[in-house]
Design a protein around this motif. Structure first.
Motif, PDB file in Angstrom:
ATOM      1  N   ASP A   1       7.678 -65.233 -41.396  1.00  0.00           N
ATOM      2  CA  ASP A   1       8.534 -64.328 -40.624  1.00  0.00           C
ATOM      3  C   ASP A   1       9.671 -63.800 -41.488  1.00  0.00           C
ATOM      4  N   ARG A   2      10.283 -64.699 -42.267  1.00  0.00           N
ATOM      5  CA  ARG A   2      11.393 -64.308 -43.127  1.00  0.00           C
ATOM      6  C   ARG A   2      10.929 -63.293 -44.167  1.00  0.00           C
TER       7      ARG A   2
ATOM      8  N   GLU B   1      10.501 -59.964 -42.530  1.00  0.00           N
ATOM      9  CA  GLU B   1      11.794 -59.353 -42.240  1.00  0.00           C
ATOM     10  C   GLU B   1      12.419 -58.784 -43.506  1.00  0.00           C
TER      11      GLU B   1
END
Length: 60
Positions: free
Chosen positions: A15-16, A19
């Motif tokens: 997810d990081r 992002e």
């Protein structure tokens, strides 16, 4: 005997990374539209981020 490298990434890291990739695209677009970020603007943004981090660290 041959060996293979296998990297296991926790779901939160994926997810990081997604992002950060999105943020990179946003920055690239903004720089195309408004010009590159100056050192002064970057320093101000880093200072503001530091203030947020201190604020939230103090709340823990």
């Amino acid at each position: 005997m041959a060996t293979r490298k296998c990297t296991i990434t926790p779901p939160g890291e994926l997810d990081r990374e997604a992002e950060q990739g999105g943020l990179g695209e946003l920055v690239a677009w903004l720089e195309e539209e408004y010009g590159p970020v100056t050192g002064e603007e970057r320093a101000a943004a880093e200072a503001e981020r530091g203030e947020f981090e201190r604020h939230f660290t103090e709340q823990e």
